[in-house]
Scaffold this motif. Structure first.
Motif, PDB file in Angstrom:
ATOM      1  N   LYS A 124       0.834  -1.210   0.000  1.00 52.26           N
ATOM      2  CA  LYS A 124       0.000   0.000   0.000  1.00 52.26           C
ATOM      3  C   LYS A 124       0.867   1.257   0.000  1.00 52.26           C
ATOM      4  O   LYS A 124       0.381   2.354  -0.251  1.00 52.26           O
ATOM      5  CB  LYS A 124      -0.908  -0.002   1.223  1.00 52.26           C
ATOM      6  N   LEU A 125       2.131   1.102   0.337  1.00 49.82           N
ATOM      7  CA  LEU A 125       3.036   2.260   0.345  1.00 49.82           C
ATOM      8  C   LEU A 125       4.282   1.934  -0.479  1.00 49.82           C
ATOM      9  O   LEU A 125       5.377   1.731   0.055  1.00 49.82           O
ATOM     10  CB  LEU A 125       3.414   2.595   1.791  1.00 49.82           C
ATOM     11  N   PRO A 126       4.128   1.879  -1.812  1.00 49.79           N
ATOM     12  CA  PRO A 126       5.279   1.522  -2.658  1.00 49.79           C
ATOM     13  C   PRO A 126       6.319   2.643  -2.652  1.00 49.79           C
ATOM     14  O   PRO A 126       5.998   3.791  -2.313  1.00 49.79           O
ATOM     15  CB  PRO A 126       4.661   1.347  -4.046  1.00 49.79           C
TER      16      PRO A 126
ATOM     17  N   ALA B 189      -0.041  10.534  -3.206  1.00 49.78           N
ATOM     18  CA  ALA B 189      -1.218  10.162  -2.410  1.00 49.78           C
ATOM     19  C   ALA B 189      -0.902   9.989  -0.922  1.00 49.78           C
ATOM     20  O   ALA B 189      -1.579  10.560  -0.064  1.00 49.78           O
ATOM     21  CB  ALA B 189      -1.836   8.882  -2.978  1.00 49.78           C
ATOM     22  N   ALA B 190       0.111   9.215  -0.624  1.00 53.94           N
ATOM     23  CA  ALA B 190       0.421   8.963   0.789  1.00 53.94           C
ATOM     24  C   ALA B 190       0.853  10.258   1.476  1.00 53.94           C
ATOM     25  O   ALA B 190       0.513  10.506   2.638  1.00 53.94           O
ATOM     26  CB  ALA B 190       1.529   7.921   0.904  1.00 53.94           C
ATOM     27  N   ALA B 191       1.577  11.093   0.753  1.00 54.37           N
ATOM     28  CA  ALA B 191       2.071  12.348   1.345  1.00 54.37           C
ATOM     29  C   ALA B 191       0.912  13.269   1.700  1.00 54.37           C
ATOM     30  O   ALA B 191       0.864  13.827   2.803  1.00 54.37           O
ATOM     31  CB  ALA B 191       3.034  13.037   0.377  1.00 54.37           C
ATOM     32  N   VAL B 192      -0.039  13.457   0.792  1.00 59.73           N
ATOM     33  CA  VAL B 192      -1.129  14.403   1.090  1.00 59.73           C
ATOM     34  C   VAL B 192      -2.020  13.868   2.210  1.00 59.73           C
ATOM     35  O   VAL B 192      -2.484  14.639   3.061  1.00 59.73           O
ATOM     36  CB  VAL B 192      -1.968  14.762  -0.169  1.00 59.73           C
ATOM     37  N   LYS B 193      -2.231  12.565   2.222  1.00 56.09           N
ATOM     38  CA  LYS B 193      -3.071  11.996   3.299  1.00 56.09           C
ATOM     39  C   LYS B 193      -2.384  12.176   4.647  1.00 56.09           C
ATOM     40  O   LYS B 193      -3.007  12.543   5.643  1.00 56.09           O
ATOM     41  CB  LYS B 193      -3.327  10.511   3.026  1.00 56.09           C
ATOM     42  N   SER B 194      -1.091  11.938   4.653  1.00 55.77           N
ATOM     43  CA  SER B 194      -0.350  12.073   5.894  1.00 55.77           C
ATOM     44  C   SER B 194      -0.317  13.524   6.367  1.00 55.77           C
ATOM     45  O   SER B 194      -0.503  13.812   7.551  1.00 55.77           O
ATOM     46  CB  SER B 194       1.068  11.545   5.665  1.00 55.77           C
ATOM     47  N   MET B 195      -0.113  14.454   5.426  1.00 57.82           N
ATOM     48  CA  MET B 195      -0.077  15.876   5.823  1.00 57.82           C
ATOM     49  C   MET B 195      -1.434  16.329   6.344  1.00 57.82           C
ATOM     50  O   MET B 195      -1.529  17.191   7.217  1.00 57.82           O
ATOM     51  CB  MET B 195       0.368  16.741   4.647  1.00 57.82           C
TER      52      MET B 195
END
Lengths: 395, 428
Positions: free
Chosen positions: B142-144, B223-229
């Motif tokens: 899910k986090l390539p 995607a992962a960066a914006v969700k995390s921020m």
């Protein structure tokens, strides 16, 4: 901080097996195979050599799904239009970590598909020539046949790959020389030979080792088939003289020789290298050891009093080394050497130039001698034709 | 080649000479005033190190090569501190941030990176640290790696007060070209600062990205960066990944209007609508002109050029272009519809996994086909190769217009693929 890591062991294996119509599988996630195909194999563009990545994923590693790897290989094998001579399965850091049994996987696969399979324990922690050695020996053990007769001037070339010889005419130049001298080239490990040639390799009267990667096979063939070897290449006109003499001597006496090797004694060495001794030149060759000793042998034909030291950046093979040749395990060893010693000339891959301290650069002539295992595609089009007659490493 | 979903079965992987991208090192170098140390087996560092010489950032990168015993013993934490200390002592100018890279083996060794980060921050207080992963072993997770690297880069940001006139573009490796209508449209929405990491002149400017009112996710790799921020520093986000489909572009602008322009004046709204209408008309004209020029030349599209190849193919098919094949992995959720439409309508379309062993068998000679992307071009031996990687510089109607102009240009002046690859410097 400056030098890239050198070409790894699995690149050496792949390079040595490239032309033999097998399937080579690196058991990795993608980066290792990419190292080889993108950075250590100048023949990759446009080739159809079957070198693949196993596509290893975390769950495969955690669950140890060796069967899945075997199934993937079988599919490719079945879909291939041309015959598969062998299958080589190579390790990488992750299989090493989880203890994958590459030989066991290969053995199991061979039972199922009846094609020769090798498991090779590469792991990315070692240098390419160990991979060349591993691959050439595995192929020889499997395919070389006991000879019924010997060919009088039969010769094999051992350890030849583009990592050391590039894709220019170096390999062909060397073969032409051997033919000119009346040798009958039976097989060339590993540029320009087929498995059929390799099967006949034991008919040779002599082996020519052209890189550190060829030494292991040479020693094995000497033991098993009583074929002596000469380690060396002909670098330039003077190198030709040296190599020819050494080969003839080895052939006549059926004894192995290292090109141009001085049997230095410690006191002679110290006398020659003492700082108050008025030597014309102190030269450091940093690079592949067989190339280094061959360059030195050729150079000594003209300038026998200059002192030439080989900095063995890929590890020192003691049999090839003279007293004073030094193993340099990493960049910090090279920096320490430059700080402690004074050289008039340094011959090395261009990336080493940055390591010479500023205060010494003015007095040190740096001669660029690119090596693919160091600088890869950055300079692989600039590797010189070092076999041809007019080659002189520097003037 | 198969078509339909059954073509995505697990297989050995071929690595095309045209395969690659920016690589983790180059992406990480986007953080200004940063320095990278790789902790890896020697081999893992080779491609990144060579590329760093070619791309001229070798002086911002160091390696600590693990030995077999480090791996067997299962721990090398102490060496991390020693290496950081050594590098900092050697550097004349101290970096503001350090990106510490680990590789596939750490995923299996279970190195406690969070704890290490805290300890590093404690010991070297003037420097920010983040651990990054170069671990293709997690390509199917899910986090390539392409998402994870951006996630970890933006993890350096700390919570700030949000400014209504500021947005960030996240995920796209290169900034959107200055001529794109997005900038003027956002300006009409009252957005004065449109940040991209590569436009940050120093580390402080990068840290100020934490004050953006909204993150625009321009590439799925963000995607992962914006969700995390969103979770950690409270920046909401909008998913507006680059598309060349005019309907999708229109919806993206509607979405942005709802999020960012609820309070703007009627005059500004009208100005925005005028820009959108004008650009849409231009895009339609460009598409028609391109179709007229290249006619029915078969087109291949690959996922190295665009993040959404199925979507682009479906759009071009609807506009009358002849789509011959797509080189891509399984379609993402957002592209499933486009994929199914294509497979249903284009009876002989080829869906090709770029790493499938069969892709190594190239066409025997140059073919009169058109490839958008290098990997497709290599296998098919297309005469016409569109030099686009990862939607660089593209967005909105401007992206469509630029794509069409590029197609016409490379149709009229074909360029040798090998030269293109050499000049681009792809990294595995």
């Amino acid at each position: 901080m400056y030098l890239p890591p050198y070409a790894p062991d699995y690149s050496g294996v792949c390079s040595a097996l490239f032309e033999l119509s097998g399937i080579v599988v690196i058991h990795d996630a993608g980066g290792c195979t990419g190292n080889y195909t993108g950075y250590d194999e100048p023949r990759w563009y446009g080739s159809e050599s079957a070198v693949f990545c196993s596509g290893l994923r975390e769950m495969d590693a955690v669950l140890g799904l060796d069967n899945e790897l075997m199934e993937k290989i079988k599919i490719v094998c079945n879909e291939r239009k041309s015959p598969t001579n062998f299958i080589a399965i190579l390790g990488s850091p992750v299989p090493m970590l989880i203890g994958s049994d590459m030989k066991g996987i290969a053995s199991e696969l061979e039972k199922q598909i009846h094609i020769p399979c090798f498991g090779l324990d590469t792991n990315g922690f070692h240098i390419y020539h160990k991979g060349i050695a591993m691959a050439e020996k595995a192929i020889a053990e499997r395919f070389v046949k006991q000879p019924k007769t010997k060919k009088e001037r039969g010769i094999n070339i051992l350890g030849m790959t583009p990592i050391d010889f590039s894709l220019n005419e170096n390999s062909e130049d060397l073969k032409k020389l051997l033919l000119k001298w009346g040798y009958d080239i039976i097989s060339c490990f590993s540029m320009g030979a087929s498995l059929k040639n390799i099967a006949e390799a034991a008919q040779a009267k002599i082996n020519l080792v052209v890189s550190q990667g060829g030494m292991q096979l040479a020693q094995w063939m000497e033991k098993k088939y009583h074929i002596p070897y000469v380690a060396g290449i002909a670098m330039g006109k003077h190198g030709e003289i040296c190599l020819q003499k050494t080969l003839e001597k080895a052939l006549e006496h059926q004894k192995s020789y290292i090109i141009g090797k001085y049997e230095y004694k410690k006191d002679t060495f110290e006398k020659n290298t003492a700082s108050n001794f008025d030597l014309p030149k102190r030269i450091l060759f940093l690079g592949e050891q067989v190339q280094g000793i061959s360059w030195r042998a050729a150079y000594r034909e003209k300038h026998e009093h200059d002192y030439i030291q080989i900095g063995c950046i890929f590890g020192r093979d003691d049999e090839l080394a003279e007293y004073g040749d030094i193993p340099l395990f990493d960049e910090s060893d090279v920096i320490k050497l430059f700080l402690s010693e004074k050289y008039d000339v340094v011959i090395a891959d261009p990336l080493f130039e940055e390591l010479i301290p500023n205060e010494k650069r003015e007095h040190t002539k740096f001669v660029k001698f690119p090596h693919i295992a160091v600088s890869s595609k950055i300079y692989w089009d600039s590797v010189p034709r070092f076999i041809e007659e007019k080659f002189e490493s520097y003037k | 080649m198969d078509k339909g979903m059954n073509c995505f079965h697990k297989t050995l992987c071929y690595t095309s000479p045209a395969h690659g991208g920016w690589g983790m090192v180059r992406i990480g170098m986007s953080v200004p005033d940063s320095f990278q140390i790789f902790f890896s087996p020697p081999a893992c560092g080779r491609h990144g190190a060579i590329s760093s010489v070619l791309h001229r950032y070798r002086n911002r990168l160091a390696y600590y090569f693990l030995e077999e015993k480090d791996v067997v013993s299962g721990g090398y934490e102490k060496q991390i501190f020693d290496a950081v200390d050594l590098v900092l002592k050697r550097l004349k100018k101290k970096p503001r941030a350090m990106l510490l890279f680990v590789t596939c083996i750490d995923d299996l060794m279970g190195t406690d990176l969070e704890e290490l980060t805290l300890e590093l921050k404690d010991r070297f207080q003037e420097i920010d640290f983040t651990f990054c992963h170069m671990d293709p072993i997690r390509n199917d997770s899910k986090l390539p790696p392409p998402q994870n690297i951006q996630h970890q880069m933006y993890a350096l940001l700390e919570k700030k007060e949000l400014k209504k006139d500021t947005v960030n573009c996240i995920g796209n490796l290169m900034p959107i070209d200055e001529d794109c209508e997005l900038y003027s449209i956002l300006n009409h929405m009252g957005i004065k600062n449109i940040n991209h990491i590569l436009n940050c002149r120093d580390y402080d400017e990068f840290k100020n990205m934490a004050s953006a009112y909204c993150n625009l996710m321009i590439s799925p790799n963000g995607a992962a960066a914006v969700k995390s921020m969103n979770n950690t520093i409270g920046i909401p986000y909008e998913e507006v990944a680059v598309s060349y489909d005019l309907d999708i572009i229109q919806n993206q602008y509607k979405k942005l209007m709802n999020t960012l322009a609820s309070n703007i004046s009627q005059k500004e709204k009208q100005a925005i609508n005028t820009i959108i209408s004008y650009m849409e008309e231009q895009a339609v004209n460009e598409v028609e002109n391109t179709k007229k020029l290249i006619g029915n030349i078969p087109i291949y599209i690959d996922s190295s050029a665009v993040a959404h190849p199925y979507e682009l193919a479906w759009f071009l098919h609807r506009k009358g272009f002849l789509i011959k094949g797509i080189f891509a992995e399984k379609p993402s959720e957002s592209e499933k519809e486009a994929f199914q439409n294509l497979v249903a309508v284009c009876s002989d379309i080829q869906i090709v996994l770029p790493q499938h062993p069969k892709t190594m068998i190239r066409s025997q000679d140059i073919k009169d086909t058109f490839s958008i992307g290098f990997e497709a071009a290599y296998t098919t031996q297309s005469r016409y190769v569109l030099d686009l990687f990862s939607d660089e510089g593209m967005f909105g109607y401007y992206g469509v217009i630029k794509l069409m102009k590029m197609m016409r240009k490379c149709y009229e002046n074909p360029v040798d693929l090998k030269k293109l690859l050499d000049s681009y410097g792809l990294v595995v």
